[in-house]
Design a protein around this motif. Structure first.
Motif, PDB file in Angstrom:
ATOM      1  N   THR A  94       0.819  -1.202   0.000  1.00 10.91           N
ATOM      2  CA  THR A  94       0.000   0.000   0.000  1.00 10.91           C
ATOM      3  C   THR A  94       0.859   1.261   0.000  1.00 10.91           C
ATOM      4  N   ALA A  95       0.195   2.398  -0.151  1.00  7.98           N
ATOM      5  CA  ALA A  95       0.904   3.683  -0.085  1.00  7.98           C
ATOM      6  C   ALA A  95       1.539   3.885   1.291  1.00  7.98           C
ATOM      7  N   ARG A  96       0.901   3.378   2.331  1.00  6.83           N
ATOM      8  CA  ARG A  96       1.476   3.479   3.679  1.00  6.83           C
ATOM      9  C   ARG A  96       2.766   2.668   3.770  1.00  6.83           C
ATOM     10  N   ASP A  97       2.764   1.493   3.144  1.00  7.54           N
ATOM     11  CA  ASP A  97       3.982   0.684   3.114  1.00  7.54           C
ATOM     12  C   ASP A  97       5.097   1.411   2.366  1.00  7.54           C
ATOM     13  N   ALA A  98       4.728   2.075   1.283  1.00  5.75           N
ATOM     14  CA  ALA A  98       5.724   2.826   0.507  1.00  5.75           C
ATOM     15  C   ALA A  98       6.341   3.933   1.344  1.00  5.75           C
ATOM     16  N   ALA A  99       5.509   4.662   2.098  1.00  7.89           N
ATOM     17  CA  ALA A  99       6.018   5.738   2.940  1.00  7.89           C
ATOM     18  C   ALA A  99       6.983   5.201   3.999  1.00  7.89           C
ATOM     19  N   ALA A 100       6.621   4.083   4.602  1.00  8.36           N
ATOM     20  CA  ALA A 100       7.496   3.472   5.607  1.00  8.36           C
ATOM     21  C   ALA A 100       8.821   3.042   4.997  1.00  8.36           C
ATOM     22  N   GLU A 101       8.758   2.533   3.755  1.00 11.30           N
ATOM     23  CA  GLU A 101       9.981   2.087   3.087  1.00 11.30           C
ATOM     24  C   GLU A 101      10.892   3.269   2.754  1.00 11.30           C
TER      25      GLU A 101
ATOM     26  N   TRP B  58      15.868   5.993   3.564  1.00  8.83           N
ATOM     27  CA  TRP B  58      16.510   7.298   3.681  1.00  8.83           C
ATOM     28  C   TRP B  58      16.992   7.589   5.097  1.00  8.83           C
ATOM     29  N   GLY B  59      16.818   6.666   5.997  1.00  7.07           N
ATOM     30  CA  GLY B  59      17.320   6.830   7.353  1.00  7.07           C
ATOM     31  C   GLY B  59      16.640   7.932   8.140  1.00  7.07           C
ATOM     32  N   VAL B  60      15.321   8.086   7.952  1.00  2.24           N
ATOM     33  CA  VAL B  60      14.591   9.128   8.682  1.00  2.24           C
ATOM     34  C   VAL B  60      14.372   8.654  10.113  1.00  2.24           C
ATOM     35  N   PRO B  61      14.807   9.422  11.111  1.00  2.00           N
ATOM     36  CA  PRO B  61      14.603   9.007  12.508  1.00  2.00           C
ATOM     37  C   PRO B  61      13.130   8.955  12.867  1.00  2.00           C
TER      38      PRO B  61
ATOM     39  N   GLU C 143       1.192   9.092   6.170  1.00  2.00           N
ATOM     40  CA  GLU C 143       2.044   8.113   6.854  1.00  2.00           C
ATOM     41  C   GLU C 143       3.488   8.574   6.907  1.00  2.00           C
ATOM     42  N   PHE C 144       3.937   9.258   5.858  1.00  2.00           N
ATOM     43  CA  PHE C 144       5.321   9.744   5.827  1.00  2.00           C
ATOM     44  C   PHE C 144       5.564  10.801   6.902  1.00  2.00           C
ATOM     45  N   LEU C 145       4.619  11.722   7.064  1.00  2.00           N
ATOM     46  CA  LEU C 145       4.783  12.822   8.022  1.00  2.00           C
ATOM     47  C   LEU C 145       4.286  12.471   9.418  1.00  2.00           C
ATOM     48  N   MET C 146       3.302  11.560   9.504  1.00  2.00           N
ATOM     49  CA  MET C 146       2.694  11.209  10.793  1.00  2.00           C
ATOM     50  C   MET C 146       2.542   9.697  10.879  1.00  2.00           C
ATOM     51  N   PRO C 147       3.643   8.947  11.008  1.00  2.00           N
ATOM     52  CA  PRO C 147       3.537   7.489  11.032  1.00  2.00           C
ATOM     53  C   PRO C 147       2.568   7.024  12.117  1.00  2.00           C
TER      54      PRO C 147
END
Length: 370
Positions: free
Chosen positions: A138-145, A150-153, A237-241
């Protein structure tokens, strides 16, 4: 051999000035004292490649459009509406000519920055990748990936602009009179991803918009009917997991708490309300009542607690590097970006991308070397 006009570049230049073919023909006729008159049909043939444009007629096109001839003869493609590599986040009120103008700005930004970045070597390697969506992925999975690769904390994204640049992308804000568009982006084959951002929009909206456009680039190599919803899901999901923001929300979410969450997660109150509803933290009734309250307070158009602007650093680094490496001045830099000196300042200084080194160069012939 005379330089030959590239029809695609002529269309780009005309669209960027928001001129019709008839209007352009009329302006050209005035410049030649009307003898012989330039017709709309001639402009149409020039744009289709049915006539070869060189010499004086090429110079006339350049003069009226306000671009150097070098832009009009530049080889290469221009990407517009309906092409697979271009995406945009806009409102329905944006007219078709205005859409074409924004797309022209995007293509110009790509061409201009490519000319600087290729020669200066200041751009990071491209870390963008494709993540095709499916019933499982899903798009949520893509954001998590993306966050993982990219090593986002954990927690809020400190700067979306800096993150996009660090991964090899190019972000260029542009001042325009209209707020009816938020951003457009493109990732042509073999080139760096480019994001053109409306500089007039508030920071919280810019951050979500850039994350939305990133979702398109990662998930949508080809258009699909549900792509806008998927890009919004990616951005949320990218900004607010979900796994990281859930504990900070409650079923009794109120305006005061939304203001606090806005400052921490750097997204709008409206986006937080939507996120809380999507995660089933608040009920349908609470979702509706919060939106009514936001509207009654006027927060739909002007939220309190504005966020600190995120300004790109890559364009300024490229400007500095090119001036230093070439031992040149701002007029030369403007020529390199295929703009007049006046328009270079208008485009880049108004958006806050022209740093002190470039401004100082307006008053000096060269740049002091270390």
């Amino acid at each position: 051999m005379d330089q030959l006009l590239n029809p695609s570049m002529l269309v780009l230049a005309r669209d960027s000035r928001e001129l019709t073919q008839s209007k352009l023909a009329g302006l050209m006729t005035v410049r030649t004292d009307g003898s012989p008159p330039v017709t709309q049909g001639y402009v149409s043939k020039a744009e289709s490649g049915a006539v070869a444009v060189t010499g004086e007629r090429l110079a006339l096109f350049a003069d009226v459009l306000g671009y150097p001839e070098e832009l009009l003869v530049l080889p290469g493609d221009v990407y517009g509406f309906g092409t697979a590599c271009i995406h945009h986040r806009k409102r329905q009120s944006l007219s078709a000519p205005a859409v074409r103008r924004v797309h022209a700005y995007l293509n110009l930004a790509r061409i201009q920055m490519r000319r600087l970045l290729v020669s200066t070597g200041v751009q990071p390697a491209n870390a963008y990748f494709r993540f095709p969506l499916s019933a499982v992925d899903t798009a949520r999975d893509a954001a998590a990936e993306v966050r993982r690769r990219w090593g986002v904390p954990d927690g809020p994204v400190e700067s979306v602009v800096a993150l996009l640049e660090a991964a090899g992308g190019v972000v260029v804000p542009r001042e325009t009179p209209s707020r009816a568009w938020d951003a457009v982006s493109q990732w042509p084959e073999g080139e760096a991803p480019v994001f053109l951002l409306n500089a007039a929009t508030p920071t919280d909206r810019q951050r979500f918009t850039l994350a939305h456009e990133l979702g398109h680039m990662i998930c949508h190599p080809h258009p699909v009917p549900e792509q806008e919803q998927q890009a919004d899901e990616f951005a949320a999901e990218f900004l607010m997991p979900a796994s990281q923001i859930l504990d900070e929300m409650s079923s009794g979410l109120n305006i005061e708490q939304l203001g606090q969450l806005k400052q921490r997660w750097k997204v709008s109150m409206a986006a937080l309300v939507r996120r809380a509803h999507d995660l089933a933290v608040i009920s349908d009734w609470r979702y509706r009542s919060l939106n009514v309250e936001l509207s009654s307070l006027g927060y739909r158009t002007d939220e309190p607690g504005p966020l600190k602007p995120e300004k790109p650093g890559l364009p300024s680094r490229a400007f500095r590097a090119w001036i230093t490496q070439q031992g040149a001045g701002v007029d030369d830099l403007a020529a390199r970006t295929l703009l007049t000196a006046a328009e270079f300042h208008e485009v880049f200084q108004s958006a806050g991308l022209e740093d002190q080194l470039v401004r100082d160069d307006c008053h000096h012939e060269g740049v002091e070397r270390d």
